[in-house]
Design a protein around this motif. Structure first.
Motif, PDB file in Angstrom:
ATOM      1  N   ILE D 267     -61.647  21.306 -25.477  1.00 37.85           N
ATOM      2  CA  ILE D 267     -61.759  22.745 -25.235  1.00 37.85           C
ATOM      3  C   ILE D 267     -60.384  23.351 -25.015  1.00 37.85           C
ATOM      4  O   ILE D 267     -60.035  24.376 -25.611  1.00 37.85           O
ATOM      5  N   MET D 268     -59.601  22.718 -24.158  1.00 43.26           N
ATOM      6  CA  MET D 268     -58.279  23.280 -23.860  1.00 43.26           C
ATOM      7  C   MET D 268     -57.377  23.210 -25.099  1.00 43.26           C
ATOM      8  O   MET D 268     -56.502  24.061 -25.276  1.00 43.26           O
ATOM      9  N   TYR D 269     -57.611  22.217 -25.949  1.00 44.99           N
ATOM     10  CA  TYR D 269     -56.813  22.198 -27.172  1.00 44.99           C
ATOM     11  C   TYR D 269     -57.119  23.423 -28.035  1.00 44.99           C
ATOM     12  O   TYR D 269     -56.196  24.042 -28.592  1.00 44.99           O
ATOM     13  N   GLU D 270     -58.381  23.804 -28.131  1.00 42.19           N
ATOM     14  CA  GLU D 270     -58.707  24.997 -28.923  1.00 42.19           C
ATOM     15  C   GLU D 270     -58.119  26.254 -28.284  1.00 42.19           C
ATOM     16  O   GLU D 270     -57.737  27.193 -28.989  1.00 42.19           O
ATOM     17  N   VAL D 271     -58.062  26.266 -26.967  1.00 43.31           N
ATOM     18  CA  VAL D 271     -57.438  27.405 -26.284  1.00 43.31           C
ATOM     19  C   VAL D 271     -55.963  27.477 -26.662  1.00 43.31           C
ATOM     20  O   VAL D 271     -55.444  28.543 -27.042  1.00 43.31           O
ATOM     21  N   VAL D 272     -55.292  26.344 -26.571  1.00 40.83           N
ATOM     22  CA  VAL D 272     -53.865  26.313 -26.914  1.00 40.83           C
ATOM     23  C   VAL D 272     -53.665  26.695 -28.377  1.00 40.83           C
ATOM     24  O   VAL D 272     -52.825  27.534 -28.713  1.00 40.83           O
ATOM     25  N   ARG D 273     -54.469  26.110 -29.235  1.00 33.93           N
ATOM     26  CA  ARG D 273     -54.360  26.352 -30.665  1.00 33.93           C
ATOM     27  C   ARG D 273     -54.590  27.827 -30.999  1.00 33.93           C
ATOM     28  O   ARG D 273     -53.982  28.381 -31.913  1.00 33.93           O
ATOM     29  N   GLY D 274     -55.464  28.486 -30.253  1.00 32.03           N
ATOM     30  CA  GLY D 274     -55.762  29.892 -30.513  1.00 32.03           C
ATOM     31  C   GLY D 274     -54.951  30.847 -29.654  1.00 32.03           C
ATOM     32  O   GLY D 274     -55.344  32.000 -29.483  1.00 32.03           O
ATOM     33  N   ASP D 275     -53.838  30.366 -29.118  1.00 35.17           N
ATOM     34  CA  ASP D 275     -52.960  31.202 -28.276  1.00 35.17           C
ATOM     35  C   ASP D 275     -53.688  31.793 -27.075  1.00 35.17           C
ATOM     36  O   ASP D 275     -53.360  32.895 -26.624  1.00 35.17           O
ATOM     37  N   GLY D 276     -54.646  31.075 -26.573  1.00 35.61           N
ATOM     38  CA  GLY D 276     -55.446  31.613 -25.494  1.00 35.61           C
ATOM     39  C   GLY D 276     -54.825  31.448 -24.116  1.00 35.61           C
ATOM     40  O   GLY D 276     -55.301  32.038 -23.144  1.00 35.61           O
ATOM     41  N   LEU D 277     -53.787  30.658 -24.017  1.00 33.74           N
ATOM     42  CA  LEU D 277     -53.153  30.475 -22.709  1.00 33.74           C
ATOM     43  C   LEU D 277     -52.261  31.652 -22.332  1.00 33.74           C
ATOM     44  O   LEU D 277     -52.003  31.888 -21.159  1.00 33.74           O
ATOM     45  N   SER D 278     -51.805  32.355 -23.325  1.00 38.82           N
ATOM     46  CA  SER D 278     -50.858  33.446 -23.068  1.00 38.82           C
ATOM     47  C   SER D 278     -51.511  34.557 -22.260  1.00 38.82           C
ATOM     48  O   SER D 278     -52.717  34.783 -22.361  1.00 38.82           O
ATOM     49  N   GLU D 279     -50.710  35.250 -21.486  1.00 34.83           N
ATOM     50  CA  GLU D 279     -51.274  36.326 -20.678  1.00 34.83           C
ATOM     51  C   GLU D 279     -51.851  37.423 -21.573  1.00 34.83           C
ATOM     52  O   GLU D 279     -52.858  38.053 -21.240  1.00 34.83           O
ATOM     53  N   ALA D 280     -51.229  37.618 -22.716  1.00 38.74           N
ATOM     54  CA  ALA D 280     -51.699  38.648 -23.642  1.00 38.74           C
ATOM     55  C   ALA D 280     -53.139  38.406 -24.082  1.00 38.74           C
ATOM     56  O   ALA D 280     -53.884  39.347 -24.367  1.00 38.74           O
ATOM     57  N   ALA D 281     -53.527  37.135 -24.133  1.00 37.13           N
ATOM     58  CA  ALA D 281     -54.882  36.819 -24.586  1.00 37.13           C
ATOM     59  C   ALA D 281     -55.927  37.328 -23.596  1.00 37.13           C
ATOM     60  O   ALA D 281     -57.073  37.594 -23.956  1.00 37.13           O
ATOM     61  N   GLY D 282     -55.514  37.448 -22.337  1.00 36.42           N
ATOM     62  CA  GLY D 282     -56.408  38.038 -21.343  1.00 36.42           C
ATOM     63  C   GLY D 282     -57.613  37.187 -20.988  1.00 36.42           C
ATOM     64  O   GLY D 282     -58.624  37.702 -20.512  1.00 36.42           O
ATOM     65  N   ILE D 283     -57.523  35.908 -21.209  1.00 41.03           N
ATOM     66  CA  ILE D 283     -58.661  35.046 -20.911  1.00 41.03           C
ATOM     67  C   ILE D 283     -58.660  34.628 -19.447  1.00 41.03           C
ATOM     68  O   ILE D 283     -57.644  34.159 -18.928  1.00 41.03           O
ATOM     69  N   ALA D 284     -59.794  34.826 -18.802  1.00 41.85           N
ATOM     70  CA  ALA D 284     -59.921  34.436 -17.401  1.00 41.85           C
ATOM     71  C   ALA D 284     -60.369  32.979 -17.321  1.00 41.85           C
ATOM     72  O   ALA D 284     -61.418  32.629 -17.846  1.00 41.85           O
ATOM     73  N   PHE D 285     -59.553  32.151 -16.673  1.00 41.01           N
ATOM     74  CA  PHE D 285     -59.913  30.741 -16.482  1.00 41.01           C
ATOM     75  C   PHE D 285     -60.451  30.571 -15.069  1.00 41.01           C
ATOM     76  O   PHE D 285     -59.685  30.628 -14.106  1.00 41.01           O
ATOM     77  N   MET D 286     -61.744  30.428 -14.980  1.00 43.02           N
ATOM     78  CA  MET D 286     -62.374  30.392 -13.669  1.00 43.02           C
ATOM     79  C   MET D 286     -63.131  29.089 -13.474  1.00 43.02           C
ATOM     80  O   MET D 286     -63.668  28.527 -14.420  1.00 43.02           O
ATOM     81  N   LEU D 287     -63.177  28.631 -12.258  1.00 46.92           N
ATOM     82  CA  LEU D 287     -64.138  27.602 -11.896  1.00 46.92           C
ATOM     83  C   LEU D 287     -65.439  28.297 -11.518  1.00 46.92           C
ATOM     84  O   LEU D 287     -65.412  29.360 -10.898  1.00 46.92           O
ATOM     85  N   ASP D 288     -66.561  27.717 -11.900  1.00 51.66           N
ATOM     86  CA  ASP D 288     -67.837  28.201 -11.380  1.00 51.66           C
ATOM     87  C   ASP D 288     -68.682  26.975 -11.085  1.00 51.66           C
ATOM     88  O   ASP D 288     -69.404  26.462 -11.936  1.00 51.66           O
ATOM     89  N   GLN D 289     -68.548  26.493  -9.901  1.00 45.97           N
ATOM     90  CA  GLN D 289     -69.230  25.259  -9.531  1.00 45.97           C
ATOM     91  C   GLN D 289     -69.392  25.247  -8.021  1.00 45.97           C
ATOM     92  O   GLN D 289     -68.705  25.943  -7.291  1.00 45.97           O
ATOM     93  N   CYS D 290     -70.343  24.441  -7.600  1.00 47.54           N
ATOM     94  CA  CYS D 290     -70.560  24.277  -6.169  1.00 47.54           C
ATOM     95  C   CYS D 290     -70.489  22.795  -5.877  1.00 47.54           C
ATOM     96  O   CYS D 290     -70.541  21.974  -6.771  1.00 47.54           O
ATOM     97  N   HIS D 291     -70.356  22.469  -4.643  1.00 49.71           N
ATOM     98  CA  HIS D 291     -70.105  21.093  -4.275  1.00 49.71           C
ATOM     99  C   HIS D 291     -71.154  20.666  -3.263  1.00 49.71           C
ATOM    100  O   HIS D 291     -71.019  20.911  -2.076  1.00 49.71           O
ATOM    101  N   ASN D 292     -72.210  20.073  -3.787  1.00 48.28           N
ATOM    102  CA  ASN D 292     -73.391  19.816  -2.967  1.00 48.28           C
ATOM    103  C   ASN D 292     -73.204  18.668  -1.994  1.00 48.28           C
ATOM    104  O   ASN D 292     -73.720  18.707  -0.883  1.00 48.28           O
ATOM    105  N   ILE D 293     -72.522  17.624  -2.413  1.00 52.54           N
ATOM    106  CA  ILE D 293     -72.451  16.446  -1.537  1.00 52.54           C
ATOM    107  C   ILE D 293     -71.022  16.067  -1.187  1.00 52.54           C
ATOM    108  O   ILE D 293     -70.806  15.270  -0.285  1.00 52.54           O
TER     109      ILE D 293
END
Lengths: 390, 390, 390, 390
Positions: D267-293
């Motif tokens: 997944i991160m390779y496709e982000v890099v390949r598509g210039d998605g890491l740059s601030e201009a791309a405006g992609i929000a990289f968020m965690l969305d998880q909970c930690h039950n145990i």
């Protein structure tokens, strides 16, 4: 129990049309073995002879889909005439860009431009054939994809795909359409270039109104809600047709409705609900399945009947009662209205529809009695039986 | 970073043995197309020539599995001698009861007793071959099953299966084993007669200690935890071997470790944890995969290396630290111990192991430099390339 | 159309028994939200009051499964008497070792022996309760497992499980049984200690004849053929019972038969084929489902009816015709015999069975007319509604 | 082994930003049980205190996503100031229209217009909050769907959804965006109104450029190729962000990268390949998880590190060599280039990046040493621990 306007239901069932695939009459199998069957056609004409039996007994299967090059002939006009003499018409043209050695790493998305040109050339030839046969639809399924991460660039392949599709689109005549099929995987095992309805939809949207999505009921990830996709594509005006078949696991060649008749009913309900049965909707209802171990003609008859039964049940849904229960948030009541139609035994109704059209109420029995199976077993000896040509 | 006894790790890696399948050197494909490759062997002897290259460069692949009838020869003693001259031995014998026309509806579970007898006869022939080749293991995979509900009686097929298996079991000599493989589906699409480890286990338990379960990593339902099965079978003393390969979807022919290297590591960790690497455990580590679009010999070398890397990482797990974290309920700590080993780059370690055995540290590069690919491309023209014979 | 001995079919349908779960009458939901419903019971006694309505209208649901501690009372003898006064009996006792804080990392497989002892103690208490209620079956489902690779030792957990199970087994009295349930995942998300039928079977086999496997229809990997498992367990004499429910994805709480009525029919066919309906077979047919958004009592009535309809269709299969078609390898014919029964509308038959037992032919309508829903909505205000107690 | 420009790689890793979710710091669980943990925050401010520790040790997590109403406060300006004092900023605002009793049958797609208005009103309130907090993104995930076939009209629900979304869209200010999330199922078990990327894409396309799709890595059908979707959405300019988490089965709450680190890398390779890491791309990289145990703060630190490691490996791919292998159809070579980066142990590189920013090279160890866990365990006694509020 539902008590809708039965004459309208019967009229809809009488008007329904289900296209059968020429390749369903030929031999097929798995990667492990193709079991040949006696009496299998050797030529496109013999496939049409068999298709004529299906239409004879069901009354709803007057068109036959072609697959090029498996059904390549010198004179398509003559083939169309041959069909017409048997009460049939030639239907959708299916392109094949996956069986030449050149296509090992793809066809329209291949990294090498010369392979892409070759594939494009075949697709354009298919439109030429449509001109000759009078077919409305070009069905495009691409085996293109990759087997290993890194093997090719996912995005560049989309660019190549878009380019070829737009050239084919430009070639389409008035009244001609392109139906773009998606499939989760196989024969590509890592990426597939058109793996889901979203990808097909995005390309069709860019191409224009002649490009439509085709839903093959066997081409989804486990757990995918197919009737939801049908409802969505109908809402978007982008549902071009169906390839019916069924499966329990990942293959897609069991008889339509055999694995999950309730699912087929739910799909047909969304078609009815979205006015997709009407001729104006322009939706192609096609079978796309092969019959590896069971006799082919009666299996196709049975598949046609399964689609008819699902349609009949969908037509029997008491839509007013359903809407009322839905509006009032009556979960159990709304579900019960739908299930009431599903639980109805519609075989007597369909038998009646057939009898009113002068046909035998039981197509399978009628076919068995007809002696056709014995005749082709005897008459089609020698020659090269039709198959996938793999 | 883990700091275990590296000499023990190296010793285990040096002692490891991975069997390659004769059919992996031949042509293969999907139901859509088999793409032929240049230089593919025409005879069992040529397959052994290729396998010898894999062993030459990796040092851990000295045995080759046979598939009957694909590798049928007049004189198995001569074939064994041919292997031995190339530093190889003949390994597991794989039976094939799925490619005769008689087997359309099954082999050992077929409703017709005469078909079952024919299948049994083939299985017994395979044991004869084992006597001649000195093979220890008979691997049994059955394509048997049904495509449609009602097609045959699920339970009666189990009875038939049990009967045939017990006759084969009775024929096994001292030191010979039967490895029973399971597979969720394909080529059967509704029921498969040995679909899961539980079914294989139940039969093996009844048969006795010479009957063991073989885990093919590509033969499970989505979401199945394969390492759990490995741990269980080891605990029950019923793990006979592995067929390694990998897949993203439902097929089972990608290079071992290619689709999910973390899963392969977890599997190998359970093997290490259950003392399964030791020769006393008697577990057969086999590849069972074909290479549809990539060159076969380097793909097999790469697969062997992938299994080696997973094994190396498994051996590097700090088991004391792991046990301590597990005992104390330290979820993150225990996971971190495992991941620490997985995240380690073991390629330098394996390069060292190879160099210490006098081999090139980079098997793929060494193979490329060897000129073998060019030699077989040139030398193996004409004749009938080996394939699945479907 | 099938024409079997209808009196035998009716007798079987009249004799059928389906146990309802006490927790199905209480509130339930997902991890996102539990939506409370009006009229939900506050006590075990009120759950029995509701269960009595289900039995009143269906005539086939005279027993109610308990869940400890949710249904813990001072005097189980009094509870049994309360049930009896309402025409009910107390059924299977379900243990709960997943809702104490101690069980965060497991119960019977927990690394800490003191937690395992606590869990064992609860399981033994459940057998005490069985003695008091006269229940035959102890149903064991364990939430035990791990969320992360490495978190705990897969094999050691099996050892711990086996040890606790054998202590519980030893405590069982004459005529008491242990039903071991398996579940692919949830609430454990990496390993589950009893994830599949094979694991449950292996443990039950070691324990002895009083240990039997229970099949929960919602607890399998995608694509698992459940009727195959049923046929196998019946053949092995190890099928102890069913937890019926249904699902489209991974949850397991939709009404039995709601998601795939054809699957439920195929399961019931294997039950009929394996003589599993007879009292001698000792199979417990239980619902195990909750009703998150639909009213609970009519949802349970509907679920009972769905199981009845699937059973009726299974009983209508023309087994002689089926066997004949199977023997002769008539794939389409054999499938058609099965589908003929499935396509039959059995609602009139079941209505007749009900009327002949002096009941209303339409249990849902009868319940609606009874005024019970209004009565409990009014009467059960205040107090603490029963729920999962999570 | 890859030898790219390490300074560029380090710069990208230093610039990377990963948003943590306020709810990940609170209690969570499954429908079976929520296990409370010591030291869990009682207020939004305490959540920020914990988030500050994650940023302190990783240096890449300066923003925190809010969930309304779980993080509702009187004065959002004050909350923003509180964050700023701790080196943080308030990030994405997450709406919640699934926990009021009114939403039992849906929120924005509910058949009752008054419920839809209530939901719309909440969504508009969230935009008000964004104005106050300076947040850029409104993240919309809808639990809306149905549990039973027929329960509601699939297509009408799409119409209602489209209507509400367009009203929210109209309310967005300059620089504000709407991120539309999709999820296959749960808590709805038959249809979900936004089940796949295609549905989210179709709505976002109609809405306009401020509407973007968010990919939650845990929300797909089994076998879905997520990196393909990422590549596609990047190509269409419609990838708004990620919700990272991982899973083996159907849940979505394991630490990002824990279940399939190779997938996260792809997944991160496709982000890099598509210039998605740059601030201009405006992609929000968020965690969305909970930690039950597992303990929450170190679990979030570990998740951040897992995303960093996947990113580092993606940045190390030798893209020129890859492109060359892809162009020449070298399947094994291209795969090897990708795997070469994946097999690299990037932990030393990331340790170096951290040290060059003046941080501890080992964030987990530094957190453990910091005494924060002991401090909050001691200091946060009494009060109401934060949780999902279900």
């Amino acid at each position: 129990m539902p008590d809708p306007d039965l004459s309208a239901v019967k009229a809809a069932l009488t008007a329904q049309r289900i296209e059968t695939p020429s390749w369903g009459y030929g031999n097929s199998g798995t990667r492990f073995k193709v079991f040949a069957q006696p009496g299998v056609p050797r030529t496109p004409e013999e496939k049409l002879d068999d298709a004529a039996r299906v239409h004879e007994h069901t009354g709803v299967a007057p068109t036959v889909a072609l697959h090029i090059p498996w059904d390549r002939v010198e004179d398509y006009g003559a083939l169309a005439a041959y069909a017409q003499e048997r009460g049939l018409r030639l239907g959708t043209v299916n392109a094949n860009v996956f069986q030449d050695d050149d296509y090992k790493l793809g066809s329209v998305t291949h990294p090498d431009a010369s392979v892409r040109r070759k594939a494009l050339s075949h697709l354009l030839e298919c439109v030429d054939i449509m001109d000759a046969t009078g077919s409305r639809d070009l069905k495009l399924w691409f085996a293109d994809g990759t087997n290993y991460p890194g093997q090719d660039d996912i995005r560049a392949r989309q660019d190549r795909l878009a380019e070829v599709l737009s050239e084919v689109y430009a070639r389409l005549g008035d009244g001609q359409r392109m139906l773009l099929e998606y499939k989760l995987f196989e024969p590509s095992f890592y990426t597939t270039d058109v793996p889901d309805w979203g990808t097909a939809y995005a390309h069709c949207l860019r191409l224009g109104p002649k490009a439509q999505v085709v839903v093959d009921t066997g081409h989804h990830a486990p757990g995918t809600n197919i009737e939801f996709i049908v409802a969505l594509l109908l809402r978007e005006g982008k549902l071009g047709g169906f390839d019916f078949n069924s499966r329990f696991y990942a293959d897609d060649d069991l008889m339509a409705g055999a694995a999950d008749p309730f699912q087929l009913f739910r799909i047909m309900y969304e078609v009815v609900r979205g006015d997709g049965l009407s001729e104006a909707a322009g939706i192609a209802f096609m079978l796309d399945q092969c019959h590896n171990i069971e006799p082919k003609i009666p299996a196709i008859i049975r598949s046609v009947m399964n689609v008819q039964e699902a349609t009949a049940k969908a037509l029997l849904v008491d839509r007013e009662a359903l809407a009322e229960a839905q509006r009032s948030g009556d979960v159990l009541g709304a579900n019960a209205v739908l299930m009431d139609a599903y639980d109805t035994d519609v075989r007597p109704l369909l038998a009646q529809v057939r009898e009113e059209s002068g046909r035998d109420p039981d197509p399978v029995a009628a076919y068995r009695r007809s002696g056709w199976a014995e005749k082709i077993t005897e008459g089609r000896k020698g020659g090269q039986q039709a198959g996938w040509g793999a």
